[in-house]
Scaffold this motif. Sequence first.
Motif, PDB file in Angstrom:
ATOM      1  N   ARG A 177     -12.847  11.445   7.541  1.00  0.00           N
ATOM      2  CA  ARG A 177     -12.441  12.744   7.757  1.00  0.00           C
ATOM      3  C   ARG A 177     -12.840  13.734   6.511  1.00  0.00           C
ATOM      4  N   LEU A 178     -12.213  13.210   5.293  1.00  0.00           N
ATOM      5  CA  LEU A 178     -12.330  13.729   4.120  1.00  0.00           C
ATOM      6  C   LEU A 178     -13.625  13.968   3.495  1.00  0.00           C
ATOM      7  N   SER A 179     -14.284  13.735   4.382  1.00  0.00           N
ATOM      8  CA  SER A 179     -16.030  13.381   3.721  1.00  0.00           C
ATOM      9  C   SER A 179     -16.397  14.654   4.368  1.00  0.00           C
ATOM     10  N   SER A 180     -16.297  14.528   5.397  1.00  0.00           N
ATOM     11  CA  SER A 180     -16.859  15.513   7.004  1.00  0.00           C
ATOM     12  C   SER A 180     -16.436  15.925   7.693  1.00  0.00           C
ATOM     13  N   ASP A 181     -15.251  16.442   7.803  1.00  0.00           N
ATOM     14  CA  ASP A 181     -14.694  16.646   9.077  1.00  0.00           C
ATOM     15  C   ASP A 181     -13.958  18.168   8.748  1.00  0.00           C
ATOM     16  N   MET A 233      -5.489  15.351   5.453  1.00  0.00           N
ATOM     17  CA  MET A 233      -6.375  14.806   5.171  1.00  0.00           C
ATOM     18  C   MET A 233      -5.845  14.502   3.608  1.00  0.00           C
ATOM     19  N   ALA A 234      -6.132  15.577   3.177  1.00  0.00           N
ATOM     20  CA  ALA A 234      -6.110  15.016   1.491  1.00  0.00           C
ATOM     21  C   ALA A 234      -4.301  15.528   1.369  1.00  0.00           C
ATOM     22  N   LYS A 235      -3.684  16.484   1.760  1.00  0.00           N
ATOM     23  CA  LYS A 235      -2.650  16.696   2.291  1.00  0.00           C
ATOM     24  C   LYS A 235      -1.871  15.110   2.147  1.00  0.00           C
ATOM     25  N   THR A 236      -2.315  14.055   3.210  1.00  0.00           N
ATOM     26  CA  THR A 236      -1.609  12.996   3.629  1.00  0.00           C
ATOM     27  C   THR A 236      -2.017  12.166   2.674  1.00  0.00           C
ATOM     28  N   LEU A 237      -2.853  12.152   1.732  1.00  0.00           N
ATOM     29  CA  LEU A 237      -2.609  11.512   0.276  1.00  0.00           C
ATOM     30  C   LEU A 237      -2.300  11.369  -0.720  1.00  0.00           C
ATOM     31  N   GLY A 238      -1.611  13.045  -0.778  1.00  0.00           N
ATOM     32  CA  GLY A 238      -1.277  13.244  -1.902  1.00  0.00           C
ATOM     33  C   GLY A 238       0.356  12.968  -1.588  1.00  0.00           C
ATOM     34  N   GLU A 239       1.159  13.206  -0.163  1.00  0.00           N
ATOM     35  CA  GLU A 239       2.918  12.905  -0.299  1.00  0.00           C
ATOM     36  C   GLU A 239       2.225  11.303  -0.055  1.00  0.00           C
ATOM     37  N   MET A 240       1.044  10.471   0.036  1.00  0.00           N
ATOM     38  CA  MET A 240       2.179   9.277  -0.061  1.00  0.00           C
ATOM     39  C   MET A 240       2.227   8.226  -1.136  1.00  0.00           C
ATOM     40  N   HIS A 262      -3.045  -1.442  -5.945  1.00  0.00           N
ATOM     41  CA  HIS A 262      -4.456  -1.768  -5.694  1.00  0.00           C
ATOM     42  C   HIS A 262      -5.023  -0.369  -4.139  1.00  0.00           C
ATOM     43  N   ASN A 263      -4.129   0.240  -4.041  1.00  0.00           N
ATOM     44  CA  ASN A 263      -4.518   0.764  -2.890  1.00  0.00           C
ATOM     45  C   ASN A 263      -5.333   2.333  -3.640  1.00  0.00           C
ATOM     46  N   LYS A 264      -4.722   2.685  -4.764  1.00  0.00           N
ATOM     47  CA  LYS A 264      -5.202   3.730  -5.708  1.00  0.00           C
ATOM     48  C   LYS A 264      -6.426   3.013  -6.487  1.00  0.00           C
ATOM     49  N   SER A 265      -6.619   2.671  -6.299  1.00  0.00           N
ATOM     50  CA  SER A 265      -8.474   1.673  -6.807  1.00  0.00           C
ATOM     51  C   SER A 265      -9.118   1.694  -5.886  1.00  0.00           C
ATOM     52  N   SER A 266      -8.742   0.745  -4.852  1.00  0.00           N
ATOM     53  CA  SER A 266      -9.458   0.820  -3.525  1.00  0.00           C
ATOM     54  C   SER A 266     -10.407   2.615  -3.420  1.00  0.00           C
ATOM     55  N   LEU A 267      -9.050   3.424  -3.316  1.00  0.00           N
ATOM     56  CA  LEU A 267      -9.460   4.595  -2.534  1.00  0.00           C
ATOM     57  C   LEU A 267     -10.157   5.689  -3.619  1.00  0.00           C
ATOM     58  N   ALA A 268     -10.087   5.456  -5.230  1.00  0.00           N
ATOM     59  CA  ALA A 268     -11.414   5.503  -6.229  1.00  0.00           C
ATOM     60  C   ALA A 268     -12.691   4.852  -5.937  1.00  0.00           C
ATOM     61  N   ASP A 321     -15.140  11.919  -6.118  1.00  0.00           N
ATOM     62  CA  ASP A 321     -15.287  12.905  -5.859  1.00  0.00           C
ATOM     63  C   ASP A 321     -15.297  14.579  -4.983  1.00  0.00           C
ATOM     64  N   VAL A 322     -14.583  13.595  -3.646  1.00  0.00           N
ATOM     65  CA  VAL A 322     -14.588  14.726  -3.179  1.00  0.00           C
ATOM     66  C   VAL A 322     -13.688  15.682  -3.312  1.00  0.00           C
ATOM     67  N   LEU A 323     -12.320  15.261  -3.733  1.00  0.00           N
ATOM     68  CA  LEU A 323     -10.850  15.732  -4.182  1.00  0.00           C
ATOM     69  C   LEU A 323     -11.882  16.063  -5.878  1.00  0.00           C
ATOM     70  N   ILE A 324     -12.772  16.023  -6.706  1.00  0.00           N
ATOM     71  CA  ILE A 324     -13.001  17.344  -7.620  1.00  0.00           C
ATOM     72  C   ILE A 324     -13.559  18.449  -6.792  1.00  0.00           C
ATOM     73  N   VAL A 325     -14.339  18.198  -5.879  1.00  0.00           N
ATOM     74  CA  VAL A 325     -14.755  19.484  -5.224  1.00  0.00           C
ATOM     75  C   VAL A 325     -13.898  19.759  -4.231  1.00  0.00           C
ATOM     76  N   LEU A 326     -12.563  19.737  -4.438  1.00  0.00           N
ATOM     77  CA  LEU A 326     -12.428  20.833  -2.885  1.00  0.00           C
ATOM     78  C   LEU A 326     -11.183  21.690  -4.056  1.00  0.00           C
ATOM     79  N   VAL A 327     -11.367  21.487  -5.226  1.00  0.00           N
ATOM     80  CA  VAL A 327     -10.161  21.842  -6.441  1.00  0.00           C
ATOM     81  C   VAL A 327     -11.368  23.013  -6.301  1.00  0.00           C
ATOM     82  N   SER A 328     -12.307  22.805  -6.390  1.00  0.00           N
ATOM     83  CA  SER A 328     -12.897  24.645  -6.417  1.00  0.00           C
ATOM     84  C   SER A 328     -13.312  25.283  -5.251  1.00  0.00           C
TER      85      SER A 328
END
Length: 957
Positions: free
Chosen positions: A506-510, A518-525, A530-536, A542-549
Amino acid sequence: MVMDMPTDSSPLELVSKTTKAIIEIIAASDCVLILKKSFLQLSSYLDRIIPLLHHFTTVDFIASQGFTNFLQILYHEKGAKRLITDCTERSRFYILLNCRPIAKQIHDITKEISHALSCFSFASLNISLKIREGITQLVSEMQNADFGVEMVEEDILEKIESGMQETSVDRIYANNLLVSIAKAIGVSTEYSELRKEFNKLKSEIENLQLRKHDNEAIHMDQMIALLERAAAASSLEDRENKYLSKRQSLGMQPLEPLSSFYCPITKEVMVDPVETPSGHTFERSAIMKWLSEADEPVCPLTSTPLDTSMLRPNKTLRQSIEEWKERNTMITVASLKSRLLSGQPEEVLHCLEQLKDLCEQREAHREWLVFENYIPSLVELLCVKNRDIRNRALLILCLLVKGNDDAKERIAKVENSIEPIVQFLGRRIGERKLAVTLLLELSKCGAVRDCIGKVQGCILLLVTMLGNTDRQAAKDAKNVLDNLSYSDDNVVLMAKNNYFRYLLERLSSDSDHVKMTMAKTLGEMELTDHNKSSLAESGVLDVLIVLVSHDDVEMKLVAIQALLNLASLKKNGQEMIKKGAVPPLLDILYQQTAPQRLRELVAATIVHLALSTIPEGSHWTPVLMLESDEDISQLFSLINMTSPTLQQKHSPSFSRHCSAVQTLFQLCEVDNIILRPNAVKLLCCLTEDGDEATMLEHLTQTSIETLLKLSETSDDEEEIASTLGIIANLPNSTQISEWLLQSGNLPKIFSFLPDEEVAEASIIPLLVKLLDMGTSLAIRRAAISLAQLSGSSQMLSRQIPRHQGFWCFSALPEEACSVHQGICTVESSFCLVEAGAIPPLIRVLRKAEPDVCEAALDALLTLINGEMLQNGCKVLAEANGMPVIIKLISSPSPSLQKKVLNSLQRIFHLVEYKQKYGASAQMPLVDLTQRRDSSLKSLAAKILAQLNVLHNQSSYF
């Protein structure tokens, strides 16, 4: 039907009209959906005749009788157009069921045209060789053409014929058949659409009967009778009313079987009766065995020669037996319900076993149970204490819902019906497998799917099952999660429970709204490394950096919050720098109009990125965050001019790129009343989380004296507060302590500790008595006092002296305390066991006031401190205290819950108590993992991991 040629038309007009008719047939064939391939083949043949007809319109010729016959046949093929029109106007169900005769009509039309072409002499006509060769080739192809029914349609027709011959076809067979037809003709398999098409078919059959098409109507009636057994062919209300009406007409007593129902060989009611030429009927398997084992194959009753080829199915008797069985089964189903509610475990179990057998026999029996309203009773049985009853009830529910949306919807209508099913996910592996199988079926129904995700702890337990050693259980759990992923709320819950697949999708294509969620969920979790590494690794950076702009400020906020959360892992921070995250972050930071909250998040993120560049080990690859001195200077200037919050966020990042500590200490000594306070504030921020080695490297005795002097002489309250903060944050060093003492300016701190003695020994019995008789306040204070006294018991317990000399002359050994393993008395060691305080303290745990319970728990937990764990647990278990402590997991007091969780974490290290009490603690612990208190969630998750319910990589840790 042959249509006569118009007699008043010239040959050219006849050719023109025939050509037009053929073109209309070709155009109409594109609209046919069933047997499309056959109709297109016919139209292609007709299309190849058109050049010949066009030739006749361009030359002068005399219309011979052969030519007139040829046109007569072609003109007659307006019947092909009527056939095509009929196939486009009738229901698709009707066309498929009649595709064989339709295919034969197409075949006959093709043969007739090819015959006309082959009989027509073209020798007298001035026709090109190319056209002649084409017509010859066309005739050959048409004569050899095969217009058979396609494989899928043929397979459906064969199943229909087989079902029409078999009297005991089950509803599942009819359902599957109806769905197969729908797929073949391109109709939705939703029950409402199927019913709509089926009703259209029935209407057409009625029209056939009115037109006296007897043979076709009779055949179609038989097909309708078969397909009507499907659930989709009739409404639930109609089927239920039909069943209840029939059952109420039967009475309540089962009928005995007729003598003709029994096999003469087996003496049992027959299932597949076959008849001999002499008129005697036997069970097929029994007579086959008789004939195969006999020396001479003869009839068992008449002794006449008999061969297996002489046996014929006795369909009439078989139908009578099945009707008798159906009648008695209906009565049995209706009568078992009262026994199911008897409350007698053995009776209930026997009843459930009978219901299970009925469900496994026929799909119709399962529907009868639904109509008899068994579902609420079965759901209620899921909550009883008897495990066998619970499991059998769960199994029957699994059987009832398989392929039956009506049963699923009825389960959803039962209040709190999903909760007990979910609780099975936290029990033994066999129970888990049954529960996840049931949830998988339920999750296929929209009406129930909404309820499943809302049940506390359901998604957590499903995610946990993904790692199950049983592959089928793990696959079913995954499929349930997939079915629940339609909801954004469920996707968020899955992510919070360590299943990120759908969040990343959903973060990539919704839509932007969903991406923000979805981004808010990632920020609050609270993510594990291990999770951080897997997510990266999954590409989320890449998706989050695009959303920064992004143009939306809220989108920027949630994207940066998520990056901040992920950047706390150094590897991720370095990856963000490489992917170009720094420039857009600095752009936001330098915008004075940007919201304060946004700039603070950016500041915190830049800090993490800076920290990720700190070398670690000899294999560290340098990563440069700020590429120029100008960037560094600009950042430092910004820090000095901004709010304390931003200063605190940025000081660590600034310190990484220059000798900030040394510079700031030097600036603390200047007299500039603008520069010095800012330097002091920055230094204070830096020392809160700074590197002690860096501090020690640049700190001097002069710096200490300057700071102490500032704390006394400065008029700036913020500067004084920051100065004291720096002193408080200084590293723990002997050298610094000496400098502080030598300065003479360090204020003295005094602390007073009261030294109280325990009163007379009679106080403890009084305190124990108050536990049962006092007010809530008195009980709490008594428990607190007992806890304080019991804390010294281990130290005060006297060791048992060793025997010396001869054993027979020694005094009898004193009995050791069951907890402290020494000599304990109320007077000497304040022992709770000796004082008889354990039972009343456990009774206090049942009280409603959390503070009272907490005081009693503190006293009891003194028994399992340190090395006393094994002995203390044994005492608590013998006093039935463990279940009471476990119930406190659900207390409304967070502080009490935390103490309970800490104690259970230690208790469950002991295997015997983990096995005995772990199951009862699972669901309360699962509930805790859904709460907002992060510390409680983490503790609950650790215990669930101990109990092998939760994966040890869960994000709760």
